[in-house]
Design a protein around this motif. Structure first.
Motif, PDB file in Angstrom:
ATOM      1  N   HIS A  16       0.838  -1.193   0.000  1.00  0.00           N
ATOM      2  CA  HIS A  16       0.000   0.000   0.000  1.00  0.00           C
ATOM      3  C   HIS A  16       0.876   1.247   0.000  1.00  0.00           C
ATOM      4  O   HIS A  16       2.095   1.175   0.202  1.00  0.00           O
ATOM      5  N   HIS A  29       4.939   0.299  -0.360  1.00  0.00           N
ATOM      6  CA  HIS A  29       5.689  -0.605   0.504  1.00  0.00           C
ATOM      7  C   HIS A  29       4.720  -1.655   1.042  1.00  0.00           C
ATOM      8  O   HIS A  29       3.528  -1.610   0.724  1.00  0.00           O
ATOM      9  N   HIS A  31       3.328  -4.618   4.206  1.00  0.00           N
ATOM     10  CA  HIS A  31       3.235  -5.048   5.598  1.00  0.00           C
ATOM     11  C   HIS A  31       2.650  -6.459   5.630  1.00  0.00           C
ATOM     12  O   HIS A  31       1.914  -6.852   4.725  1.00  0.00           O
ATOM     13  N   GLU A 116      -0.540  -2.980  11.927  1.00  0.00           N
ATOM     14  CA  GLU A 116       0.266  -2.684  10.739  1.00  0.00           C
ATOM     15  C   GLU A 116       1.697  -3.187  10.949  1.00  0.00           C
ATOM     16  O   GLU A 116       2.359  -3.624  10.024  1.00  0.00           O
TER      17      GLU A 116
HETATM   18 ZN   LIG Z   1       2.499   1.246   5.492  1.00  0.00          ZN
END
Ligand SMILES: [Zn+2]
Length: 129
Positions: A16, A29, A31, A116
């Protein structure tokens, strides 16, 4: 009052970028997101797989977001393309809450927690706490 709280956790890997962010989070990047869904109810319901009213709801209905992004979930997807909101953890939690609500009986109170990173998470519910 009798109360059942169904809890499930799952993860998904996704890319995202945060639109409008002044900093590196604006760049694409990824997660490994962790999601916990708590579904609280004072009554039990039937489900798609069970005719009798013996469940809060089916675990499967709570775990859709962890599925392959090519099969309706978010795993290995680009969140910016999969949800119509800016992809902060706050908005992701709100979006998962709204979409999950539409899949389960109306008498269930949902709380959605999205991590996150291992030590940064947000909890969302539509009820005052
Ligand atoms: Zn992020």
């Amino acid at each position: 009052m009798p109360t059942w709280t169904l809890n499930t956790e799952f993860t998904f890997d996704a890319a995202h970028s945060i639109g409008g962010y002044d900093g590196k989070c604006a760049r694409m990047h990824g997660h490994t997101y962790r999601v916990r869904i708590s579904a609280k109810s004072h009554t039990l319901n039937p489900s798609k797989y069970l005719d009798t009213p013996d469940m809060v709801c089916d675990f499967n209905e709570l775990k859709w977001a962890g599925k392959d992004s090519e099969k309706g979930g978010f795993d290995h997807g680009i969140l910016d393309e999969l949800m119509p909101v800016n992809t902060t953890a706050e908005r992701i939690a709100e979006y998962i809450h709204k979409e999950t609500k539409s899949r389960i009986p109306g008498n269930i109170e949902l709380t959605v927690t999205v991590w996150e990173t291992e030590n940064s998470w947000v909890e969302y519910t539509d009820k005052d706490v």
